[in-house]
Design a protein around this motif. Structure first.
Motif, PDB file in Angstrom:
ATOM      1  N   CYS A  90      10.714   2.415   4.550  1.00 50.94           N
ATOM      2  CA  CYS A  90      10.759   3.681   3.813  1.00 50.94           C
ATOM      3  C   CYS A  90      10.484   3.388   2.343  1.00 50.94           C
ATOM      4  CB  CYS A  90      12.113   4.377   3.970  1.00 50.94           C
ATOM      5  SG  CYS A  90      13.465   3.482   3.202  1.00 50.94           S
ATOM      6  N   HIS A  91      10.237   4.455   1.608  1.00 49.34           N
ATOM      7  CA  HIS A  91      10.056   4.340   0.153  1.00 49.34           C
ATOM      8  C   HIS A  91      11.432   4.263  -0.509  1.00 49.34           C
ATOM      9  CE1 HIS A  91       8.555   5.357  -3.890  1.00 49.34           C
ATOM     10  NE2 HIS A  91       7.366   4.986  -3.418  1.00 49.34           N
ATOM     11  N   THR A  92      11.435   3.890  -1.781  1.00 47.43           N
ATOM     12  CA  THR A  92      12.714   3.884  -2.505  1.00 47.43           C
ATOM     13  C   THR A  92      13.131   5.295  -2.922  1.00 47.43           C
ATOM     14  OG1 THR A  92      11.516   3.485  -4.570  1.00 47.43           O
ATOM     15  CG2 THR A  92      12.368   1.556  -3.419  1.00 47.43           C
ATOM     16  N   ALA A  93      12.153   6.207  -2.978  1.00 43.20           N
ATOM     17  CA  ALA A  93      12.459   7.592  -3.379  1.00 43.20           C
ATOM     18  C   ALA A  93      12.579   8.474  -2.141  1.00 43.20           C
ATOM     19  CB  ALA A  93      11.348   8.126  -4.284  1.00 43.20           C
ATOM     20  N   ASN A  94      13.225   9.610  -2.298  1.00 41.26           N
ATOM     21  CA  ASN A  94      13.362  10.541  -1.169  1.00 41.26           C
ATOM     22  C   ASN A  94      12.170  11.481  -1.020  1.00 41.26           C
ATOM     23  OD1 ASN A  94      15.750   9.816   0.170  1.00 41.26           O
ATOM     24  ND2 ASN A  94      16.981  10.703  -1.473  1.00 41.26           N
ATOM     25  N   SER A  95      11.421  11.675  -2.096  1.00 42.15           N
ATOM     26  CA  SER A  95      10.218  12.509  -2.031  1.00 42.15           C
ATOM     27  C   SER A  95       9.393  12.230  -3.281  1.00 42.15           C
ATOM     28  CB  SER A  95      10.591  14.002  -1.980  1.00 42.15           C
ATOM     29  OG  SER A  95      11.264  14.356  -3.171  1.00 42.15           O
ATOM     30  N   GLY A  96       8.164  12.737  -3.286  1.00 46.77           N
ATOM     31  CA  GLY A  96       7.348  12.568  -4.487  1.00 46.77           C
ATOM     32  C   GLY A  96       5.910  12.227  -4.176  1.00 46.77           C
ATOM     33  N   ALA A  97       5.165  11.896  -5.222  1.00 47.80           N
ATOM     34  CA  ALA A  97       3.729  11.640  -5.103  1.00 47.80           C
ATOM     35  C   ALA A  97       3.494  10.194  -4.669  1.00 47.80           C
ATOM     36  CB  ALA A  97       3.058  11.923  -6.447  1.00 47.80           C
ATOM     37  N   HIS A  98       3.664   9.940  -3.384  1.00 41.88           N
ATOM     38  CA  HIS A  98       3.510   8.585  -2.841  1.00 41.88           C
ATOM     39  C   HIS A  98       2.726   8.678  -1.532  1.00 41.88           C
ATOM     40  CE1 HIS A  98       6.353   7.307  -5.865  1.00 41.88           C
ATOM     41  NE2 HIS A  98       7.183   8.241  -5.451  1.00 41.88           N
ATOM     42  N   THR A  99       1.425   8.857  -1.672  1.00 41.61           N
ATOM     43  CA  THR A  99       0.565   9.099  -0.512  1.00 41.61           C
ATOM     44  C   THR A  99       0.707   8.008   0.545  1.00 41.61           C
ATOM     45  OG1 THR A  99      -1.010  10.212  -1.950  1.00 41.61           O
ATOM     46  CG2 THR A  99      -1.837   9.486   0.201  1.00 41.61           C
ATOM     47  N   GLY A 100       0.949   8.445   1.751  1.00 39.86           N
ATOM     48  CA  GLY A 100       1.023   7.511   2.871  1.00 39.86           C
ATOM     49  C   GLY A 100       2.401   6.957   3.128  1.00 39.86           C
ATOM     50  N   ASP A 101       3.335   7.199   2.223  1.00 35.87           N
ATOM     51  CA  ASP A 101       4.681   6.652   2.408  1.00 35.87           C
ATOM     52  C   ASP A 101       5.579   7.624   3.170  1.00 35.87           C
ATOM     53  OD1 ASP A 101       4.788   4.030   1.359  1.00 35.87           O
ATOM     54  OD2 ASP A 101       4.550   4.847  -0.659  1.00 35.87           O
ATOM     55  N   ILE A 102       6.700   7.122   3.600  1.00 30.76           N
ATOM     56  CA  ILE A 102       7.691   7.925   4.324  1.00 30.76           C
ATOM     57  C   ILE A 102       9.054   7.622   3.693  1.00 30.76           C
ATOM     58  CG2 ILE A 102       7.837   6.137   6.103  1.00 30.76           C
ATOM     59  CD1 ILE A 102       8.481   8.295   8.133  1.00 30.76           C
ATOM     60  N   SER A 103       9.900   8.629   3.590  1.00 31.44           N
ATOM     61  CA  SER A 103      11.194   8.414   2.922  1.00 31.44           C
ATOM     62  C   SER A 103      12.338   8.327   3.930  1.00 31.44           C
ATOM     63  CB  SER A 103      11.473   9.552   1.937  1.00 31.44           C
ATOM     64  OG  SER A 103      11.809  10.742   2.635  1.00 31.44           O
ATOM     65  N   ALA A 104      13.428   7.752   3.473  1.00 33.43           N
ATOM     66  CA  ALA A 104      14.632   7.681   4.313  1.00 33.43           C
ATOM     67  C   ALA A 104      15.111   9.089   4.652  1.00 33.43           C
ATOM     68  CB  ALA A 104      15.718   6.898   3.582  1.00 33.43           C
ATOM     69  N   ASP A 105      14.960   9.992   3.693  1.00 31.63           N
ATOM     70  CA  ASP A 105      15.353  11.386   3.923  1.00 31.63           C
ATOM     71  C   ASP A 105      14.528  11.993   5.065  1.00 31.63           C
ATOM     72  OD1 ASP A 105      16.734  13.835   3.145  1.00 31.63           O
ATOM     73  OD2 ASP A 105      14.762  14.501   2.447  1.00 31.63           O
ATOM     74  N   MET A 106      13.242  11.659   5.106  1.00 30.54           N
ATOM     75  CA  MET A 106      12.374  12.170   6.189  1.00 30.54           C
ATOM     76  C   MET A 106      12.772  11.570   7.539  1.00 30.54           C
ATOM     77  SD  MET A 106       8.757  11.861   4.248  1.00 30.54           S
ATOM     78  CE  MET A 106       8.262  13.037   2.985  1.00 30.54           C
ATOM     79  N   ILE A 107      13.108  10.298   7.518  1.00 35.45           N
ATOM     80  CA  ILE A 107      13.523   9.642   8.771  1.00 35.45           C
ATOM     81  C   ILE A 107      14.819  10.285   9.273  1.00 35.45           C
ATOM     82  CG2 ILE A 107      14.371   7.448   9.729  1.00 35.45           C
ATOM     83  CD1 ILE A 107      12.347   6.079   7.734  1.00 35.45           C
ATOM     84  N   LYS A 108      15.731  10.546   8.330  1.00 31.82           N
ATOM     85  CA  LYS A 108      16.986  11.213   8.708  1.00 31.82           C
ATOM     86  C   LYS A 108      16.690  12.615   9.250  1.00 31.82           C
ATOM     87  CE  LYS A 108      19.747  12.631   5.416  1.00 31.82           C
ATOM     88  NZ  LYS A 108      20.750  12.628   4.335  1.00 31.82           N
ATOM     89  N   ASP A 109      15.796  13.327   8.578  1.00 30.69           N
ATOM     90  CA  ASP A 109      15.439  14.695   8.993  1.00 30.69           C
ATOM     91  C   ASP A 109      14.842  14.710  10.404  1.00 30.69           C
ATOM     92  OD1 ASP A 109      15.041  17.549   8.295  1.00 30.69           O
ATOM     93  OD2 ASP A 109      12.918  17.024   8.491  1.00 30.69           O
ATOM     94  N   ALA A 110      14.135  13.629  10.761  1.00 25.86           N
ATOM     95  CA  ALA A 110      13.534  13.537  12.098  1.00 25.86           C
ATOM     96  C   ALA A 110      14.567  13.150  13.154  1.00 25.86           C
ATOM     97  CB  ALA A 110      12.396  12.519  12.081  1.00 25.86           C
ATOM     98  N   GLY A 111      15.777  12.809  12.705  1.00 29.00           N
ATOM     99  CA  GLY A 111      16.831  12.439  13.654  1.00 29.00           C
ATOM    100  C   GLY A 111      17.087  10.944  13.721  1.00 29.00           C
ATOM    101  N   GLY A 112      16.413  10.182  12.856  1.00 25.63           N
ATOM    102  CA  GLY A 112      16.636   8.735  12.817  1.00 25.63           C
ATOM    103  C   GLY A 112      17.983   8.408  12.184  1.00 25.63           C
ATOM    104  N   THR A 113      18.554   7.269  12.579  1.00 22.77           N
ATOM    105  CA  THR A 113      19.854   6.879  12.026  1.00 22.77           C
ATOM    106  C   THR A 113      19.829   5.489  11.397  1.00 22.77           C
ATOM    107  OG1 THR A 113      20.524   6.158  14.231  1.00 22.77           O
ATOM    108  CG2 THR A 113      21.231   8.353  13.554  1.00 22.77           C
ATOM    109  N   ALA A 114      18.674   4.856  11.380  1.00 22.38           N
ATOM    110  CA  ALA A 114      18.574   3.511  10.807  1.00 22.38           C
ATOM    111  C   ALA A 114      17.154   3.291  10.299  1.00 22.38           C
ATOM    112  CB  ALA A 114      18.909   2.453  11.854  1.00 22.38           C
ATOM    113  N   VAL A 115      17.008   2.334   9.390  1.00 26.04           N
ATOM    114  CA  VAL A 115      15.681   1.972   8.892  1.00 26.04           C
ATOM    115  C   VAL A 115      15.625   0.448   8.715  1.00 26.04           C
ATOM    116  CG1 VAL A 115      13.910   2.350   7.144  1.00 26.04           C
ATOM    117  CG2 VAL A 115      15.610   4.138   7.568  1.00 26.04           C
ATOM    118  N   ILE A 116      14.579  -0.153   9.252  1.00 24.60           N
ATOM    119  CA  ILE A 116      14.321  -1.573   8.978  1.00 24.60           C
ATOM    120  C   ILE A 116      13.720  -1.669   7.580  1.00 24.60           C
ATOM    121  CG2 ILE A 116      12.907  -3.571   9.633  1.00 24.60           C
ATOM    122  CD1 ILE A 116      12.830  -2.401  12.504  1.00 24.60           C
ATOM    123  N   VAL A 117      14.215  -2.575   6.774  1.00 28.85           N
ATOM    124  CA  VAL A 117      13.579  -2.818   5.462  1.00 28.85           C
ATOM    125  C   VAL A 117      13.372  -4.323   5.270  1.00 28.85           C
ATOM    126  CG1 VAL A 117      14.454  -0.726   4.323  1.00 28.85           C
ATOM    127  CG2 VAL A 117      15.803  -2.824   4.222  1.00 28.85           C
ATOM    128  N   GLY A 118      12.293  -4.661   4.611  1.00 25.28           N
ATOM    129  CA  GLY A 118      12.056  -6.057   4.254  1.00 25.28           C
ATOM    130  C   GLY A 118      11.557  -6.929   5.382  1.00 25.28           C
TER     131      GLY A 118
END
Ligand code: G3P
Length: 247
Positions: A64-92
């Motif tokens: 995910c991106h470090t921001a929850n929203s904004g001008a970051h073409t092609g990126d996905i945010s943790a907030d979006m993953i949560k909104d889709a029903g996700g409960t975890a994110v792999i980072v790094g």
């Protein structure tokens, strides 16, 4: 005290037809005492959440991106993953570190955002073959832990995956003694940093060429609380025996 975790990282694999395999994993998921997480490509997140709805399985993102929203073409945010029903994110993941030049500081910022959104951050670390052969494994792991794991981490929201880069997708795995050495080191490092109670609640996964044939011996290693599985998480035939081995 720590629930075992079988996590599957589907990487850039799977179109809608792959959801049938997720459904097979759901149906044959052999061990309700084990937490199961599947991280499909972002395009399948919502459908994957629907596929496992009502069953004890988690769906997560792969980055995910470090921001929850904004001008970051092609990126996905943790907030979006949560909104889709996700409960975890792999980072790094090492593939992100290598393909996208992600630094420990960026990964730490991503993990912070994941946790601020109430999700679990699965922070990946691991040495290259050259670093292992140079005897640098523990110093590399120590530096990655210091740089990638946020100070604000809690046991409930942090999972650390030790994935030696040279073991990913190669069929090679470290010896059980080498896995134990790194996992014991990670536990001790977390105890020094967060204290015994928090550190003993953090799940430490091994990743890199985990298969049904080697899962049982890897899971018997000290301080291995589960696995982050790539290729063998793509089919129920391979992934369910790995889940079953976590008993
Ligand atoms: O994140 C999991 C991964 O990097 C390990 O991949 O295919 O070796 O199980 P694989």
């Amino acid at each position: 005290m720590r629930r075992k975790l079988a996590a599957g990282n589907w990487k850039m694999n799977g179109v809608k037809a792959q959801l049938a395999e997720l459904d097979n994993i759901r149906k044959t998921h052999p061990n309700p005492a084990v937490d199961v997480l599947i991280c499909p490509p972002a395009t399948l997140l919502s459908d994957a959440v629907k596929t496992v709805s009502g069953y004890p399985m988690m769906i997560g993102g792969q980055d995910c991106h470090t921001a929850n929203s904004g001008a970051h073409t092609g990126d996905i945010s943790a907030d979006m993953i949560k909104d889709a029903g996700g409960t975890a994110v792999i980072v790094g993941h090492s593939e992100r570190r290598e393909d996208h030049g992600e630094s420990d500081a960026q990964i730490c910022a991503k993990a912070t955002t994941v946790m601020e959104n109430g999700l679990i951050a699965v922070v990946c670390i691991g040495e290259s073959l050259a670093q292992r052969e140079a005897g640098e494994t523990l110093s590399v792991i120590g530096a990655q832990l210091a740089g990638s794991v946020p100070d604000t981490a809690s046991a409930a929201q942090l999972v650390i995956a030790y994935e030696p880069i040279w073991a990913i997708g190669t069929g090679l795995i470290p010896t059980l003694e080498q896995i134990a050495e790194v996992h014991d080191f990670m536990r001790e490092n977390m105890i020094q940093r967060f204290g015994t109670d928090t550190a003993n609640g953090i799940r430490l996964l091994y990743g890199g060429s985990v298969k049904p044939g080697n899962a049982t011996e890897i899971f018997a290693v000290s301080n291995v609380d589960g696995a982050l599985v790539g290729g063998a998480s793509l089919t129920a035939a391979d992934f369910c025996p790995i889940i079953a081995a976590l008993e």
